[in-house]
Design a protein around this motif. Structure first.
Motif, PDB file in Angstrom:
ATOM      1  N   UNK A   1     -12.100   2.857  -2.182  1.00 57.69           N
ATOM      2  CA  UNK A   1     -11.885   2.748  -3.629  1.00 57.69           C
ATOM      3  C   UNK A   1     -11.567   4.094  -4.281  1.00 57.69           C
ATOM      4  N   UNK A   2     -12.145   5.158  -3.754  1.00 58.31           N
ATOM      5  CA  UNK A   2     -11.846   6.474  -4.328  1.00 58.31           C
ATOM      6  C   UNK A   2     -10.416   6.888  -4.029  1.00 58.31           C
TER       7      UNK A   2
ATOM      8  N   UNK B   1      -8.054   4.825  -3.675  1.00 57.98           N
ATOM      9  CA  UNK B   1      -7.231   3.968  -4.522  1.00 57.98           C
ATOM     10  C   UNK B   1      -7.131   4.515  -5.938  1.00 57.98           C
ATOM     11  N   UNK B   2      -8.273   4.854  -6.507  1.00 51.71           N
ATOM     12  CA  UNK B   2      -8.265   5.391  -7.871  1.00 51.71           C
ATOM     13  C   UNK B   2      -7.394   6.636  -7.976  1.00 51.71           C
TER      14      UNK B   2
ATOM     15  N   UNK C   1     -14.982   2.736   4.562  1.00 52.24           N
ATOM     16  CA  UNK C   1     -14.814   1.661   3.576  1.00 52.24           C
ATOM     17  C   UNK C   1     -15.255   2.141   2.194  1.00 52.24           C
TER      18      UNK C   1
ATOM     19  N   UNK D   1      -5.745   2.696   9.532  1.00 49.62           N
ATOM     20  CA  UNK D   1      -5.047   1.511   9.049  1.00 49.62           C
ATOM     21  C   UNK D   1      -3.548   1.511   9.361  1.00 49.62           C
TER      22      UNK D   1
ATOM     23  N   UNK E   1      -2.949  -3.152  -0.302  1.00 48.29           N
ATOM     24  CA  UNK E   1      -2.925  -4.148   0.769  1.00 48.29           C
ATOM     25  C   UNK E   1      -4.262  -4.147   1.531  1.00 48.29           C
ATOM     26  N   UNK E   2      -4.706  -2.952   1.914  1.00 48.28           N
ATOM     27  CA  UNK E   2      -5.962  -2.804   2.654  1.00 48.28           C
ATOM     28  C   UNK E   2      -7.124  -3.387   1.859  1.00 48.28           C
ATOM     29  N   UNK E   3      -7.138  -3.095   0.558  1.00 49.62           N
ATOM     30  CA  UNK E   3      -8.245  -3.550  -0.295  1.00 49.62           C
ATOM     31  C   UNK E   3      -8.126  -5.031  -0.665  1.00 49.62           C
ATOM     32  N   UNK E   4      -7.033  -5.660  -0.284  1.00 50.24           N
ATOM     33  CA  UNK E   4      -6.884  -7.079  -0.589  1.00 50.24           C
ATOM     34  C   UNK E   4      -6.421  -7.347  -2.006  1.00 50.24           C
ATOM     35  N   UNK E   5      -5.823  -6.342  -2.642  1.00 54.96           N
ATOM     36  CA  UNK E   5      -5.436  -6.514  -4.045  1.00 54.96           C
ATOM     37  C   UNK E   5      -4.181  -7.348  -4.231  1.00 54.96           C
TER      38      UNK E   5
ATOM     39  N   UNK F   1      -8.106  -5.966 -12.687  1.00 60.08           N
ATOM     40  CA  UNK F   1      -7.766  -4.677 -12.079  1.00 60.08           C
ATOM     41  C   UNK F   1      -8.306  -4.578 -10.660  1.00 60.08           C
ATOM     42  N   UNK F   2      -9.321  -5.359 -10.360  1.00 60.15           N
ATOM     43  CA  UNK F   2      -9.875  -5.405  -9.000  1.00 60.15           C
ATOM     44  C   UNK F   2      -9.338  -6.600  -8.217  1.00 60.15           C
TER      45      UNK F   2
ATOM     46  N   UNK G   1     -11.877  -7.485 -14.300  1.00 65.07           N
ATOM     47  CA  UNK G   1     -11.821  -8.154 -13.000  1.00 65.07           C
ATOM     48  C   UNK G   1     -10.409  -8.153 -12.436  1.00 65.07           C
TER      49      UNK G   1
END
Lengths: 218, 218
Positions: free
Chosen positions: B15-16, B18-19, B11, B55, B76-80, B106-107, B104
């Motif tokens: 984020x890494x 994703x970036x 988890x 995933x 999708x995984x991150x709920x964005x 962007x997140x 916010x």
DNA sequence: TAGATTGTTAATCGATTAACAATC
DNA sequence: TAGATTGTTAATCGATTAACAATC
């Protein structure tokens, strides 16, 4: 004191040990066992003893740990007896919020000065801290040799500022920029606070709640 | 999509990923292999494939990953894609700094409103965000049902505010207070940003530099 | 002394890495 | 088809937990 390489998970737990022992110390508690620490911290007693033993023998069989001694040792490990100094680069909202609200001294850092390039900010004060002109940064570092620098400049200035700090021999950067500083291979410690990563993790856990996962974090 | 329990280290890497994939996507890159991601991220290619496979199957043998698809899946995984909403409690320096500077959206979070109890602040704006009277918090949550709350109130109000949020059914707290919120056992996700812990870790590494340890972190 | 609790060694568990069959 | 690269299984590595002798 032993001096093997300490693993990251252990280092990450040190501040939690410190906070817990501070509480015990200021509540007047004299001794504490690994079992009691376990309850308060949610780590196993075994892990706590294992972690401490990386740094020395702080306890006494049949007794536990003397809180005052344990506190002293953890402060020593964390470098809190070392009279560190700091500067802050970039007095925007975040920089000012840190200068006004964050207790640097509680973490062992004395804030020497802040820097900005905006003429309207230069030579003003934020709380007890003077904002200096960014042009004087290099000279200031040479004469004052701060232990570390808080980096709260805008993204576009981050890499350049970081380079100046590394060149000048500053030992560490507390980095709030969330971008690549280009310091690979340089002899400087970088501790990152990445708020976006943190919030994305929260978003992930929210999503999992939504899709009906049990999640025992938090 | 598989639905086993995902470990915390995985988890924390999301984020890494994703970036990195965002960068590739916006630089116009169409495909990428785990080997290339490995270079850019500093994780092994094996770990990256292993992580993704938690995933689903996002790649194609002999080809790699399609950047657009990979980006979509990680979002999708991150709920964005979930249109989350947020409120912010406590418009002190830190709260205002976040409202003004932090992205916010962007997140994946749309900021609905901020709350404070100071009459001088109530009904003013911070950027595009309206500051409402804390007395209206409960009713606001009932009608607007924000996904999460940013907690930037002073320590002494933290536990009470957190209790209100949990009672009202807010799903998550992004907690900047650094103190115990007393939410053990409550059905609410808490993501903590503990700046003191971060700075103490930096202090530890500085101390190790001083005492002559080799340290390959940063 | 008896009870308690450490520090450490050994066992277990989980995460990372390596290897490779599947297949585009 | 031949080359490339995935997804997954097996091997390794490291971290956590359990057990216990040492000893206060």
């Amino acid at each position: 004191m032993k001096r093997e390489r300490i693993s990251n998970p252990v280092v990450a737990r040190l501040p939690r040990y410190y906070r817990c022992v501070e509480e015990l110390y200021y509540s007047g508690c004299v001794r504490v066992s690994s079992a009691t620490l376990s309850e308060r911290l949610g780590f196993t007693a075994s892990q706590i003893r294992q972690d401490f033993s990386n740094f020395g023998e702080f306890g006494l069989q049949g007794y536990g740990y003397n809180v005052k001694k344990l506190r002293y040792e953890i402060r020593e490990i964390l470098g809190l007896h070392s009279r560190n100094t700091a500067i802050l680069l970039g007095c925007g909202n975040l920089g000012q919020a840190l200068l006004k609200n964050f207790d640097f001294e509680a973490c062992g850092f004395f804030m020497l000065a802040a820097f900005d390039t905006d003429p309207d900010k230069v030579d003003t004060q934020v709380g007890p801290v003077h904002i200096m002109d960014g042009r004087h940064l290099k000279r200031f570092i040479e004469t004052e040799a701060p232990s570390m620098a808080v980096l709260t400049v805008p993204r576009e200035n981050a890499a350049e500022a970081a380079g100046v700090l590394a060149d000048a021999g500053v030992g560490a950067i507390w980095d709030f920029t969330g971008c690549d500083l280009g310091l690979e291979g340089r002899d400087i410690t970088v501790e990152r606070v990445n708020l976006a990563d943190s919030l994305l993790t929260l978003s992930y856990r929210l999503e999992r709640r939504r899709t009906g996962e049990e999640d025992h974090s938090g």
